[in-house]
Design a protein around this motif. Structure first.
Motif, PDB file in Angstrom:
ATOM      1  N   VAL A 303      21.829  32.506  71.039  1.00 48.55           N
ATOM      2  CA  VAL A 303      22.899  32.103  70.126  1.00 48.55           C
ATOM      3  C   VAL A 303      23.209  33.352  69.302  1.00 48.55           C
ATOM      4  N   THR A 304      24.411  33.877  69.461  1.00 46.70           N
ATOM      5  CA  THR A 304      24.815  35.116  68.814  1.00 46.70           C
ATOM      6  C   THR A 304      26.007  34.854  67.905  1.00 46.70           C
ATOM      7  N   SER A 305      26.477  35.894  67.267  1.00 48.27           N
ATOM      8  CA  SER A 305      27.720  35.802  66.516  1.00 48.27           C
ATOM      9  C   SER A 305      28.893  35.751  67.503  1.00 48.27           C
ATOM     10  N   ASN A 306      30.059  35.438  66.991  1.00 47.21           N
ATOM     11  CA  ASN A 306      31.256  35.321  67.841  1.00 47.21           C
ATOM     12  C   ASN A 306      32.301  36.356  67.468  1.00 47.21           C
ATOM     13  N   ILE A 307      31.857  37.499  66.950  1.00 45.35           N
ATOM     14  CA  ILE A 307      32.760  38.493  66.372  1.00 45.35           C
ATOM     15  C   ILE A 307      33.088  39.586  67.381  1.00 45.35           C
ATOM     16  N   GLY A 308      34.353  39.972  67.437  1.00 43.72           N
ATOM     17  CA  GLY A 308      34.812  41.189  68.108  1.00 43.72           C
ATOM     18  C   GLY A 308      34.269  41.441  69.497  1.00 43.72           C
ATOM     19  N   TRP A 309      33.189  42.216  69.526  1.00 43.18           N
ATOM     20  CA  TRP A 309      32.576  42.663  70.773  1.00 43.18           C
ATOM     21  C   TRP A 309      31.885  41.537  71.536  1.00 43.18           C
ATOM     22  N   ALA A 310      31.622  40.395  70.870  1.00 38.01           N
ATOM     23  CA  ALA A 310      30.754  39.352  71.441  1.00 38.01           C
ATOM     24  C   ALA A 310      31.239  38.873  72.801  1.00 38.01           C
ATOM     25  N   LYS A 311      32.545  38.665  72.940  1.00 33.80           N
ATOM     26  CA  LYS A 311      33.062  38.134  74.199  1.00 33.80           C
ATOM     27  C   LYS A 311      32.974  39.140  75.335  1.00 33.80           C
ATOM     28  N   GLU A 312      32.721  40.423  75.023  1.00 30.03           N
ATOM     29  CA  GLU A 312      32.529  41.424  76.073  1.00 30.03           C
ATOM     30  C   GLU A 312      31.101  41.397  76.613  1.00 30.03           C
ATOM     31  N   VAL A 313      30.214  40.735  75.900  1.00 31.54           N
ATOM     32  CA  VAL A 313      28.816  40.627  76.316  1.00 31.54           C
ATOM     33  C   VAL A 313      28.487  39.195  76.730  1.00 31.54           C
ATOM     34  N   MET A 314      28.705  38.278  75.814  1.00 32.58           N
ATOM     35  CA  MET A 314      28.339  36.875  76.025  1.00 32.58           C
ATOM     36  C   MET A 314      29.496  36.076  76.626  1.00 32.58           C
ATOM     37  N   LEU A 315      29.140  35.057  77.399  1.00 28.94           N
ATOM     38  CA  LEU A 315      30.108  34.065  77.870  1.00 28.94           C
ATOM     39  C   LEU A 315      29.728  32.750  77.190  1.00 28.94           C
ATOM     40  N   ASN A 316      30.513  32.375  76.196  1.00 25.85           N
ATOM     41  CA  ASN A 316      30.183  31.211  75.384  1.00 25.85           C
ATOM     42  C   ASN A 316      30.066  29.959  76.246  1.00 25.85           C
ATOM     43  N   GLY A 317      28.929  29.268  76.111  1.00 25.13           N
ATOM     44  CA  GLY A 317      28.682  28.066  76.898  1.00 25.13           C
ATOM     45  C   GLY A 317      28.156  28.338  78.289  1.00 25.13           C
ATOM     46  N   VAL A 318      28.029  29.631  78.643  1.00 26.54           N
ATOM     47  CA  VAL A 318      27.532  30.015  79.976  1.00 26.54           C
ATOM     48  C   VAL A 318      26.220  30.784  79.862  1.00 26.54           C
ATOM     49  N   THR A 319      26.190  31.840  79.049  1.00 22.12           N
ATOM     50  CA  THR A 319      24.971  32.628  78.864  1.00 22.12           C
ATOM     51  C   THR A 319      24.242  32.242  77.579  1.00 22.12           C
ATOM     52  N   GLY A 320      24.715  31.208  76.938  1.00 18.83           N
ATOM     53  CA  GLY A 320      24.227  30.781  75.639  1.00 18.83           C
ATOM     54  C   GLY A 320      25.442  30.407  74.810  1.00 18.83           C
ATOM     55  N   PHE A 321      25.354  30.584  73.499  1.00 20.92           N
ATOM     56  CA  PHE A 321      26.471  30.221  72.634  1.00 20.92           C
ATOM     57  C   PHE A 321      26.805  31.363  71.673  1.00 20.92           C
ATOM     58  N   THR A 322      28.088  31.480  71.358  1.00 24.80           N
ATOM     59  CA  THR A 322      28.535  32.356  70.281  1.00 24.80           C
ATOM     60  C   THR A 322      29.060  31.469  69.155  1.00 24.80           C
ATOM     61  N   GLU A 323      28.761  31.869  67.916  1.00 25.74           N
ATOM     62  CA  GLU A 323      29.161  31.039  66.768  1.00 25.74           C
ATOM     63  C   GLU A 323      29.278  31.913  65.526  1.00 25.74           C
ATOM     64  N   ASP A 324      30.043  31.442  64.559  1.00 28.41           N
ATOM     65  CA  ASP A 324      30.175  32.133  63.275  1.00 28.41           C
ATOM     66  C   ASP A 324      28.862  31.987  62.499  1.00 28.41           C
ATOM     67  N   PRO A 325      28.162  33.091  62.219  1.00 24.95           N
ATOM     68  CA  PRO A 325      26.871  32.985  61.527  1.00 24.95           C
ATOM     69  C   PRO A 325      26.980  32.391  60.126  1.00 24.95           C
ATOM     70  N   LYS A 326      28.153  32.474  59.515  1.00 26.38           N
ATOM     71  CA  LYS A 326      28.325  31.919  58.165  1.00 26.38           C
ATOM     72  C   LYS A 326      28.494  30.398  58.186  1.00 26.38           C
ATOM     73  N   ASP A 327      28.797  29.860  59.354  1.00 24.86           N
ATOM     74  CA  ASP A 327      28.854  28.402  59.500  1.00 24.86           C
ATOM     75  C   ASP A 327      27.449  27.940  59.889  1.00 24.86           C
ATOM     76  N   HIS A 328      26.608  27.806  58.900  1.00 18.65           N
ATOM     77  CA  HIS A 328      25.182  27.556  59.142  1.00 18.65           C
ATOM     78  C   HIS A 328      24.944  26.270  59.929  1.00 18.65           C
ATOM     79  N   LYS A 329      25.690  25.245  59.619  1.00 18.94           N
ATOM     80  CA  LYS A 329      25.511  23.959  60.304  1.00 18.94           C
ATOM     81  C   LYS A 329      25.860  24.075  61.784  1.00 18.94           C
ATOM     82  N   ALA A 330      27.007  24.678  62.084  1.00 18.85           N
ATOM     83  CA  ALA A 330      27.430  24.823  63.474  1.00 18.85           C
ATOM     84  C   ALA A 330      26.466  25.723  64.250  1.00 18.85           C
TER      85      ALA A 330
END
Length: 382
Positions: A303-330
């Protein structure tokens, strides 16, 4: 072909502390040597001068010099003269430097100079929205404008850098690479509900968001554990130990299930990675993070951040999840989902390693680098 890297850091016992920049250079250097490319490392800001050869790589450690006035200029000129002399004596074809603090500003290098965009001080200050020293921006701008060629480790970093400095130059994208044989799953079962963060304990890495996130996780899953490894850094805003700030934000139950390992060797990092169920890396400021690639190569769901470069590394919902770190609940919900759905988490982990194999393995990345270096030396051949 002979490439020399000018760098302030490298992961070697003879050198001062190193981070992701040094690791990325090491991975590239080793893969180049395996492909019959000569490699020299000129490592500045060191405690003493030292030359040696190891694993087919020539090391030149350069001591930090002290000057009564204008050290920022005269040390650069000292490095310039060393590089020009070395390139002539050792038949070096290309010198590559990083963008950090513009070390090549004011240098006149006699062979092609490449600057690789790993993330300048200007870049990170912009991402963190904090004030920058004007001299650092000046050095970096001058270095970038004087470079013969630019490589960026991600499209996001390249585009952001070009915009920040108003550069009229193209850049070529070559991501950081990782040895997938060095970072691989051991085949042992992970500890259920064990979370792992590794990297410097510094605000820009999102480490101070993790206490609130972990507090939520503990309230839902009381046996969850959070392990943190990395160098503690004095926080830039509160002038306190980041570890101390981190602990102060943990609720009592969460504090009881938290362990700090400090700085540990890479083998220990790999052991903890292998034993962890989910890797949490909520960084706010990266170029293309080595820690993400290492965890993915170890076949771990992230579970990583979802900022800028993230989509060049992670595939959200495929290799794990990307999310806004400031949205603690999500963010906490994404972690809990992986902990509760172990079969799906395992599939994501496999997808993470497969993505690294195809896009970020040293075997793939080294070919891109060699092709680019050849285009610099023989521009009319392409």
């Amino acid at each position: 072909m002979h490439i020399a890297f000018l760098t302030p850091e490298y992961p070697h016992t003879a050198c001062t502390a190193s981070g992701g920049l040094g690791t990325s250079i090491k991975n590239l250097a080793y893969s180049l040597v395996k492909n019959d490319v000569e490699v020299s490392l000129v490592i500045y800001d060191q405690k003493s001068d030292r030359n040696f050869e190891e694993d087919g790589i020539q090391f030149y450690l350069i001591q930090q010099k002290k000057y009564k006035l204008g050290g920022w200029y005269f040390y650069r000129k000292y490095l310039q003269n060393f590089l020009n002399r070395l390139s002539k004596e050792q038949h070096i074809d290309i010198i590559e430097a990083a963008d950090w603090t513009g070390i090549t500003a004011f240098m006149q290098i006699n062979i092609p100079l490449i600057i690789r965009l790993h993330g300048s001080d200007t870049y990170f200050c912009a991402l963190e929205q904090r004030k920058q020293k004007l001299k650092n921006r000046w050095f970096e701008e001058k270095a970038l404008k004087n470079a013969d060629h630019l490589i960026s480790v991600s499209a996001f970093t390249g585009n952001k850098t070009v915009s920040l400095f108003n550069l009229k130059k193209d850049f070529f994208i070559i991501p950081n690479g990782i040895d997938i044989e060095e970072f691989h799953p051991f085949g042992k079962n992970a500890q259920p509900n064990q979370l792992f963060y590794f990297g410097s304990l510094i605000r820009k890495k999102g480490i101070l968001e993790l206490p609130e996130i972990f507090n939520i996780i503990i309230s839902k899953k009381p046996d969850a554990q959070l392990i943190v490894a990395g160098r503690d850094v004095i926080d830039i805003k509160e002038n306190e130990s980041t570890l101390k700030l981190f602990k102060s934000r943990l609720q009592k139950r969460a504090r009881n299930n938290f362990a700090y390992l400090g700085e540990i060797p890479y083998q220990k990092i790999k052991d903890v990675l292998n034993n962890s169920a989910v890797v949490v890396l909520p960084s706010f400021a990266e170029a293309l993070p080595m820690t993400w690639l290492e965890a993915m190569a170890m076949e771990k769901p992230l579970v990583t951040s979802n900022i800028g470069w993230a989509k060049e590394v992670m595939l959200n919902g495929v290799t794990g999840f990307t999310e806004d770190p400031k949205d603690h609940k999500a963010y906490a919900e994404k972690i809990l989902y992986l902990l509760d759905n172990t079969c799906e988490a395992a599939e994501m982990a496999k997808a993470a390693r497969n993505r690294v194999k195809k896009k970020f393995s040293t075997e793939v990345v080294v070919d891109q680098n060699i092709k680019f270096y050849n285009s610099v030396l023989k521009p009319d051949s392409n």
